[in-house]
Scaffold this active site. Structure first.
Site, PDB file in Angstrom:
ATOM      1  N   ARG A 106       0.831  -1.208   0.000  1.00  0.00           N
ATOM      2  CA  ARG A 106       0.000   0.000   0.000  1.00  0.00           C
ATOM      3  C   ARG A 106       0.869   1.263   0.000  1.00  0.00           C
ATOM      4  O   ARG A 106       0.509   2.274  -0.612  1.00  0.00           O
ATOM      5  CB  ARG A 106      -0.963   0.025   1.192  1.00  0.00           C
ATOM      6  CG  ARG A 106      -2.053  -1.025   1.115  1.00  0.00           C
ATOM      7  CD  ARG A 106      -2.866  -0.894  -0.175  1.00  0.00           C
ATOM      8  NE  ARG A 106      -3.755  -2.012  -0.397  1.00  0.00           N
ATOM      9  CZ  ARG A 106      -3.501  -3.074  -1.175  1.00  0.00           C
ATOM     10  NH1 ARG A 106      -2.350  -3.176  -1.800  1.00  0.00           N
ATOM     11  NH2 ARG A 106      -4.386  -4.023  -1.338  1.00  0.00           N
ATOM     12  N   GLU A 109       1.999   1.419  -3.526  1.00  0.00           N
ATOM     13  CA  GLU A 109       0.852   1.842  -4.331  1.00  0.00           C
ATOM     14  C   GLU A 109       0.621   3.349  -4.197  1.00  0.00           C
ATOM     15  O   GLU A 109       0.277   4.025  -5.179  1.00  0.00           O
ATOM     16  CB  GLU A 109      -0.388   1.072  -3.889  1.00  0.00           C
ATOM     17  CG  GLU A 109      -1.652   1.421  -4.646  1.00  0.00           C
ATOM     18  CD  GLU A 109      -2.855   0.660  -4.114  1.00  0.00           C
ATOM     19  OE1 GLU A 109      -3.625   0.166  -4.945  1.00  0.00           O
ATOM     20  OE2 GLU A 109      -3.021   0.568  -2.871  1.00  0.00           O
ATOM     21  N   SER A 132      15.124  14.571   0.220  1.00  0.00           N
ATOM     22  CA  SER A 132      16.130  13.618   0.673  1.00  0.00           C
ATOM     23  C   SER A 132      15.518  12.512   1.520  1.00  0.00           C
ATOM     24  O   SER A 132      14.675  12.771   2.377  1.00  0.00           O
ATOM     25  CB  SER A 132      17.195  14.339   1.499  1.00  0.00           C
ATOM     26  OG  SER A 132      18.107  13.419   2.054  1.00  0.00           O
TER      27      SER A 132
END
EC number: 4.2.1.104
Length: 165
Positions: A106, A109, A132
């Site tokens: 997830r 995703e 960063s």
């Protein structure tokens, strides 16, 4: 302590195959002591996400931190230092791609779906550069919500402009 928040040892350890044996010892001792990452992290003056990354071999302890962690967990710090001391360097980037763990997938995703949008907003607000992950702090919070508790992730990364030459 509720079952959901009880410290545990992960049951699938296949993605730990390339980690030093000390990583497994750290997870087992943490579970045996019933400690959270936050409790252990406070003993060495670090954040819980950083400490968890170090347990997974994704961040590097100092020798003093290894000694303190060994004391907190009741395991031999000399063994930790011999495996994870100043001679050892992390091999960052753990696990398969794409990820197979539901939580990690997830997160992956979220970058697939929102990555370009986030990048565009970063460029609008900061200019041409990156956030960063080297100089970055990550915080995980639980946010109560009447529809179901929410996970609040904060990535606090330094902006690095691209060099022009």
């Amino acid at each position: 302590m509720s079952f959901a928040s009880a410290p545990t040892v992960p049951t699938n350890t296949s993605h730990y195959a390339d980690l030093p044996a000390a990583s497994s010892a750290l997870f087992q001792a943490k579970a045996r002591r019933g400690l959270t990452f936050d409790q252990i992290a406070k003993a060495i003056g670090k954040d819980e996400v950083w400490l968890a990354a170090a347990f997974y071999g994704q961040a590097r302890f100092t020798e003093d931190e290894l000694i303190t962690v060994g004391e907190v967990l009741g395991i031999g710090s000399s063994e930790l230092v011999s495996q994870l001391g100043s001679h050892w360097w992390p091999n960052r980037g753990l696990g398969p791609m794409p990820p197979t763990d539901p939580v990690i997938y997830r997160l992956y995703e979220s970058v697939l779906v929102y990555g370009h949008a986030i990048k565009a907003v970063i460029h609008e607000k900061f200019g041409d550069g990156i956030m960063s992950m080297i100089d970055c702090k990550i915080n995980v919070e639980r946010k109560e919500d009447p529809k179901g508790d929410r996970v609040l992730l904060t990535f606090d990364g330094k902006f690095l402009p691209y060099a022009r030459w």
